[in-house]
Motif scaffolding. Sequence first.
Motif, PDB file in Angstrom:
ATOM      1  N   VAL A   1       2.859  -4.066  -2.391  1.00 16.36           N
ATOM      2  CA  VAL A   1       4.206  -3.563  -2.100  1.00 16.36           C
ATOM      3  C   VAL A   1       5.152  -4.712  -1.773  1.00 16.36           C
ATOM      4  O   VAL A   1       6.283  -4.782  -2.285  1.00 16.36           O
ATOM      5  CB  VAL A   1       4.173  -2.537  -0.950  1.00 16.36           C
ATOM      6  N   GLU A   2       4.714  -5.646  -0.939  1.00 17.01           N
ATOM      7  CA  GLU A   2       5.602  -6.746  -0.554  1.00 17.01           C
ATOM      8  C   GLU A   2       5.753  -7.773  -1.666  1.00 17.01           C
ATOM      9  O   GLU A   2       6.799  -8.423  -1.782  1.00 17.01           O
ATOM     10  CB  GLU A   2       5.078  -7.402   0.721  1.00 17.01           C
TER      11      GLU A   2
ATOM     12  N   ALA B   1      -6.254  -0.628  -4.261  1.00 20.43           N
ATOM     13  CA  ALA B   1      -4.870  -0.672  -3.800  1.00 20.43           C
ATOM     14  C   ALA B   1      -3.896  -0.422  -4.949  1.00 20.43           C
ATOM     15  O   ALA B   1      -2.842   0.196  -4.761  1.00 20.43           O
ATOM     16  CB  ALA B   1      -4.576  -2.017  -3.136  1.00 20.43           C
ATOM     17  N   THR B   2      -4.247  -0.881  -6.139  1.00 20.88           N
ATOM     18  CA  THR B   2      -3.400  -0.639  -7.308  1.00 20.88           C
ATOM     19  C   THR B   2      -3.237   0.854  -7.559  1.00 20.88           C
ATOM     20  O   THR B   2      -2.135   1.342  -7.852  1.00 20.88           O
ATOM     21  CB  THR B   2      -3.998  -1.327  -8.549  1.00 20.88           C
ATOM     22  N   SER B   3      -4.338   1.598  -7.447  1.00 16.07           N
ATOM     23  CA  SER B   3      -4.259   3.052  -7.627  1.00 16.07           C
ATOM     24  C   SER B   3      -3.418   3.708  -6.531  1.00 16.07           C
ATOM     25  O   SER B   3      -2.654   4.643  -6.786  1.00 16.07           O
ATOM     26  CB  SER B   3      -5.668   3.648  -7.636  1.00 16.07           C
ATOM     27  N   VAL B   4      -3.568   3.207  -5.305  1.00 15.75           N
ATOM     28  CA  VAL B   4      -2.787   3.755  -4.196  1.00 15.75           C
ATOM     29  C   VAL B   4      -1.292   3.555  -4.447  1.00 15.75           C
ATOM     30  O   VAL B   4      -0.480   4.482  -4.303  1.00 15.75           O
ATOM     31  CB  VAL B   4      -3.203   3.100  -2.858  1.00 15.75           C
ATOM     32  N   VAL B   5      -0.913   2.343  -4.824  1.00 16.76           N
ATOM     33  CA  VAL B   5       0.513   2.051  -5.032  1.00 16.76           C
ATOM     34  C   VAL B   5       1.042   2.793  -6.254  1.00 16.76           C
ATOM     35  O   VAL B   5       2.208   3.216  -6.284  1.00 16.76           O
ATOM     36  CB  VAL B   5       0.741   0.531  -5.143  1.00 16.76           C
ATOM     37  N   ALA B   6       0.209   2.990  -7.274  1.00 20.28           N
ATOM     38  CA  ALA B   6       0.638   3.792  -8.425  1.00 20.28           C
ATOM     39  C   ALA B   6       0.981   5.212  -7.985  1.00 20.28           C
ATOM     40  O   ALA B   6       1.973   5.803  -8.456  1.00 20.28           O
ATOM     41  CB  ALA B   6      -0.457   3.817  -9.487  1.00 20.28           C
ATOM     42  N   ASP B   7       0.181   5.768  -7.075  1.00 17.27           N
ATOM     43  CA  ASP B   7       0.506   7.091  -6.527  1.00 17.27           C
ATOM     44  C   ASP B   7       1.797   7.048  -5.721  1.00 17.27           C
ATOM     45  O   ASP B   7       2.622   7.980  -5.770  1.00 17.27           O
ATOM     46  CB  ASP B   7      -0.638   7.590  -5.633  1.00 17.27           C
TER      47      ASP B   7
END
Length: 428
Positions: free
Chosen positions: A22-23, A307-313
């Motif tokens: 995110v950052e 984390a990539t999947s989390v941020v995609a959501d």
Amino acid sequence: MKPVRVGLLGLGTVGTGVVRIVEGHQEDLLNQVGSPVSIAQILVKDRSKGRNIAIDSSKLTEDPWEIVRNPDIDVIVEVMGGIGLTKEYILEALDQGKHVVTANKDLMALHGPEILAKARDKGCDVLYEASVAGGIPIIRTLIEGFSSDRITKIMGIVNGTTNYILTKMSQEGAAYEDVLKEAQDLGYAEADPTSDVEGLDAARKMTILSTLGFRSNVALENVSTQGISGVSQEDIQYAKRLGYEVKLLGIAERQDDTISVSVQPTLIKHTHPIASVNGVFNAVYVHGEAVGETMFYGPGAGEMPTATSVVADLVAVVKNMKLGVNGRQAQLSYNVLKLKTDEQIASKFFLLLHVEDRAGVLAQIAQVFSNCDVSIESVMQPSLPNTAGAEIIIITHDASKAAMNNVLKSFEGLKAVRKIKSIYRVEG
């Protein structure tokens, strides 16, 4: 331009990855969603603990309710794990009108229907791509990619720890106990590996996948589960001689309006693409009536893939916020759950028998199969010099689970069969 403010519950491995993405990807996020995305508060166990990422200490809190009830927070991202209290936090967040992204497979497997129903009632999103298969976008694929198709089978390697163990046993001839210890030393397996090696972790993931794929509320207790702790080097080597690899597979099947879901060590033909999925990688095979065979492969865990999947959501939630369509895509099941009986569940089977070494034994065994209406595809009797008794390996044609249970029961009363050493499902 007002930023979307995120409350992050948990700053472990995955939580740290979420902060990094995110950052570090602010420009990309701004272009994708039309506004900045800011992690406003982070739940930690100990604010004074040293960390391997620079965090503004003013964002840290040890009180989850401070984040969940913060009126300035738009989205809760839950990567702390756990079930009981975590469920309370998420339900309260939904009551507060906040959207939720979670990587919690245990929570969604056990309480997914309740949480999704609450989300729909409150007009909120709950997305959980990272709960299954790490960086593989399998949940979004089942919901959106197969929305016009009818899925008949989902089969996959959805636990990296057990796949690592079985890969090392197959490729290096190592014993189960030795590889398990190595997996623990490398951090792939927990100090208590029960959830992984006994198939419980995979069963929770198959609960989620089968619920989405078949649009029925499949519960964890509906998943027949067997782990890999009983798989021997002997099993693996005999399987290889016959052209198979042994994998812990989750298998969900639908025929007409009945389904079956299981997790079990399975012999998979070496020519099937899943047979070549090794190490800690995951793969999910999906068969649809229209599209036919598809397979999805990638890292099943780890900081950045998950984390990539989390941020995609998170991106998906923010896009829905901009469009004003949050809460309209909650995947509530609409099909009545009808489970297959043992008479309806069918597959090929592999059996390894320790028997008396004398004439007529094979004929007695063949008669048992005939009496139980199970057809034999192949028989192998390996040479065992200086060993009392003999071993017979049998692969059947497709047979019902009920018929195979009758075969096993008959063997218990057959003197010629000293021990049923192994029995596994055969695929591919």
